[in-house]
Design a protein around this motif. Structure first.
Motif, short mmCIF file in Angstrom:
data_model
loop_
_atom_site.label_atom_id
_atom_site.label_comp_id
_atom_site.label_asym_id
_atom_site.label_seq_id
_atom_site.Cartn_x
_atom_site.Cartn_y
_atom_site.Cartn_z
N LEU A 88 9.06 -12.99 -4.26
CA LEU A 88 9.67 -12.82 -5.57
C LEU A 88 8.62 -12.59 -6.65
O LEU A 88 8.77 -11.70 -7.50
N GLY A 89 7.54 -13.37 -6.62
CA GLY A 89 6.48 -13.19 -7.62
C GLY A 89 5.89 -11.80 -7.57
O GLY A 89 5.67 -11.16 -8.61
N ALA A 90 5.63 -11.30 -6.37
CA ALA A 90 5.05 -9.96 -6.21
C ALA A 90 6.02 -8.89 -6.70
O ALA A 90 5.62 -7.92 -7.36
N LYS A 91 7.31 -9.06 -6.41
CA LYS A 91 8.31 -8.08 -6.83
C LYS A 91 8.41 -8.00 -8.35
O LYS A 91 8.50 -6.93 -8.94
N ARG A 92 8.38 -9.18 -9.00
CA ARG A 92 8.50 -9.18 -10.46
C ARG A 92 7.25 -8.58 -11.11
O ARG A 92 7.33 -7.95 -12.17
N ALA A 93 6.09 -8.76 -10.49
CA ALA A 93 4.87 -8.15 -11.02
C ALA A 93 4.97 -6.63 -10.93
O ALA A 93 4.62 -5.91 -11.87
N THR A 147 5.75 -18.95 -7.10
CA THR A 147 6.17 -17.66 -7.64
C THR A 147 5.14 -17.13 -8.62
O THR A 147 4.74 -15.95 -8.58
N HIS A 148 4.67 -17.99 -9.51
CA HIS A 148 3.67 -17.57 -10.50
C HIS A 148 2.34 -17.24 -9.84
O HIS A 148 1.64 -16.31 -10.26
N SER A 149 1.98 -18.00 -8.81
CA SER A 149 0.73 -17.72 -8.11
C SER A 149 0.78 -16.34 -7.47
O SER A 149 -0.18 -15.55 -7.55
N SER A 150 1.89 -16.03 -6.82
CA SER A 150 2.04 -14.73 -6.20
C SER A 150 2.09 -13.62 -7.25
O SER A 150 1.50 -12.54 -7.06
N TYR A 151 2.76 -13.90 -8.36
CA TYR A 151 2.84 -12.93 -9.46
C TYR A 151 1.44 -12.58 -9.97
O TYR A 151 1.09 -11.42 -10.12
N SER A 152 0.63 -13.62 -10.21
CA SER A 152 -0.72 -13.40 -10.73
C SER A 152 -1.57 -12.63 -9.73
O SER A 152 -2.33 -11.73 -10.11
N ALA A 153 -1.48 -13.00 -8.46
CA ALA A 153 -2.26 -12.33 -7.43
C ALA A 153 -1.87 -10.85 -7.34
O ALA A 153 -2.74 -9.98 -7.18
N GLU A 154 -0.57 -10.57 -7.46
CA GLU A 154 -0.12 -9.18 -7.39
C GLU A 154 -0.57 -8.39 -8.62
O GLU A 154 -0.95 -7.22 -8.50
N ARG A 155 -0.56 -9.03 -9.79
CA ARG A 155 -1.03 -8.35 -11.00
C ARG A 155 -2.52 -7.99 -10.87
O ARG A 155 -2.94 -6.91 -11.27
N VAL A 156 -3.30 -8.91 -10.29
CA VAL A 156 -4.72 -8.64 -10.08
C VAL A 156 -4.88 -7.48 -9.10
O VAL A 156 -5.70 -6.56 -9.33
N ARG A 157 -4.11 -7.52 -8.01
CA ARG A 157 -4.20 -6.44 -7.03
C ARG A 157 -3.81 -5.10 -7.65
O ARG A 157 -4.46 -4.07 -7.41
N MET A 158 -2.75 -5.10 -8.46
CA MET A 158 -2.30 -3.87 -9.12
C MET A 158 -3.35 -3.34 -10.08
O MET A 158 -3.59 -2.13 -10.15
N ALA A 159 -3.99 -4.26 -10.82
CA ALA A 159 -5.04 -3.85 -11.75
C ALA A 159 -6.22 -3.24 -11.01
O ALA A 159 -6.79 -2.23 -11.44
N GLN A 160 -6.59 -3.86 -9.88
CA GLN A 160 -7.68 -3.32 -9.08
C GLN A 160 -7.32 -1.96 -8.51
O GLN A 160 -8.15 -1.04 -8.49
N GLU A 161 -6.09 -1.83 -8.07
CA GLU A 161 -5.64 -0.57 -7.51
C GLU A 161 -5.63 0.52 -8.58
O GLU A 161 -6.08 1.65 -8.35
#
Length: 394
Positions: A88-93, A147-161
């Motif tokens: 869910l966190g990754a999807k919302r990110a 959820t927030h941990s996954s959200y933050s990790a996905e945001r970092v991954r997206m920024a790096q990408e």
């Protein structure tokens, strides 16, 4: 008085009733989450929100069972809830939901669960609910934290990408002298910039490159800067402004304050991304012409004489050597006086002003200029000959 066994049995009944009300809980969540402006206008569709809400409450209610909290409190169902929270966190990110909006939405889970427990319980269940409120909170809080941990990790991954994609397209712009229309179009889309706008670029190496890179990649820059590194050099370019309907560019060249104090080659303005490769080569050449005394960017207008001198030397022509030989007969400080006078005259083009600056009589200045011409053969009234002198002294 109720014993622990009675509490456990009654709690189980309430949890089962919650299971039967998952659809109602999800609909209540949908009604409230759309009060959060970002969700009301987000790319997350109603059907997806409803399915996610149903799955969330189904798993949260499973987490409320007594058996879920025995010993370590972890089993297959609990792990499933945590895996779902990560998804869910990754999807919302990826949907672009802000962290503040996500927090507001997740907080609804506890209030909705607790309000429904109060609604389906009896007055005599008050002690039971009091003993279980911490459990409800812990289950929802752990779900929210994951959820927030996954959200933050996905945001970092997206920024790096995104950063990797930008670097890739910037490298393409620098890799060829002739850029195709497709390359320019794709790069401008990736960089979110106007391919036809005017741009500035600077280039630096060694310690100056380190300073340039640190500023360009730091938070202190309000200007959107694009960075490229190649062959020991760092290049930074930025957009100056979009062309108006008539094709005119309203904003003149400007340089970010943080770069103004870094010695580097500086091309003040070039047209469109298509002109980037040529501008980068010019900026690199200018960077090679920097003197130890330079304390900021060097432009072509300021360094044209240095550039001409370097190219002539590369061709085997040394104007300085010829000038040095011509002035060799000077004795007793005469050479220094002649050079000082000529330099001041070249900077103003006016004999009277030169005399005032050097505190000399006008005739003294004329005599020195004539003496210089006699020694060197350079007529200071002839621009082509003066250009040779400017280049020699560059």
């Amino acid at each position: 008085m109720h014993n622990d066994q009675d509490y456990g049995a009654r709690w189980g009944e309430l949890v089962e009733r919650l299971h039967g009300r998952v659809d109602e809980l999800a609909e209540l969540f949908l009604a409230r989450v759309h009060e959060i402006p970002e969700y009301a206008g987000s790319t997350v569709g109603m059907a997806e929100l409803r399915d996610t809400a149903r799955e969330t409450f189904h798993r949260l209610v499973d987490g409320l069972r007594d058996k879920e909290l025995q010993r370590s409190g972890r089993n297959g169902d609990h792990d499933s809830l945590m895996r779902f929270s990560l998804e869910l966190g990754a999807k919302r990110a990826r949907a672009g939901i802000s962290p503040e909006a996500l927090t507001s939405a997740v907080r609804l889970d506890f209030s909705i669960l607790w309000e429904d427990l109060l609604q389906i319980s009896e007055p005599q269940d008050a002690p039971l609910l009091t003993s279980r409120v911490d459990r409800v909170w812990r289950v929802v809080d752990e779900f929210a934290a994951h959820t927030h941990s996954s959200y933050s990790a996905e945001r970092v991954r997206m920024a790096q990408e995104e950063s990797n994609i930008r670097r890739e397209f910037i490298a393409r712009l620098f890799s060829k002298s002739e850029l195709s229309a497709d390359t320019i179009s794709q790069a401008s889309a990736a960089l979110v910039t106007d391919p036809e706008a005017r741009y500035s670029i600077v280039a630096a190496s060694a310690e100056a490159a380190t300073k340039l890179r640190a500023f360009a990649q730091g938070p202190q820059s309000s200007q959107r800067l694009f960075v490229h590194e190649f062959g020991g050099s760092t290049y930074v370019f930025w957009q100056l402004g979009k062309a108006t309907a008539g094709g005119r560019h309203p904003a003149g060249p400007f340089i970010p304050a943080g770069i103004a104090g870094i010695p580097c080659g500086y091309v003040e303005s070039f047209s469109g991304l298509r002109g980037l490769p040529a501008a980068a080569r010019t900026a690199e050449w200018l960077a090679l012409l920097l003197h130890p005394s330079d304390r900021g960017p060097l432009t072509a207008s300021a360094a044209w004489a240095r550039l001409a001198k370097q190219q002539l030397q590369d061709a085997g022509l040394d104007l300085w050597a010829d000038l040095d030989a011509a002035l060799a007969p000077c004795r007793g400080g005469e050479r220094e006086r002649l050079e000082e006078t000529v330099r001041h005259f070249l900077s103003t083009g006016n004999i009277t002003t030169t005399a005032q600056v050097l505190f000399c009589h006008r005739n003294t200045i004329l005599n020195r200029l004539n003496r210089f011409q006699d020694l060197t053969g350079i007529d200071l009234a002839v621009p082509a000959q003066v250009a040779r002198l400017v280049v020699a002294w560059a």
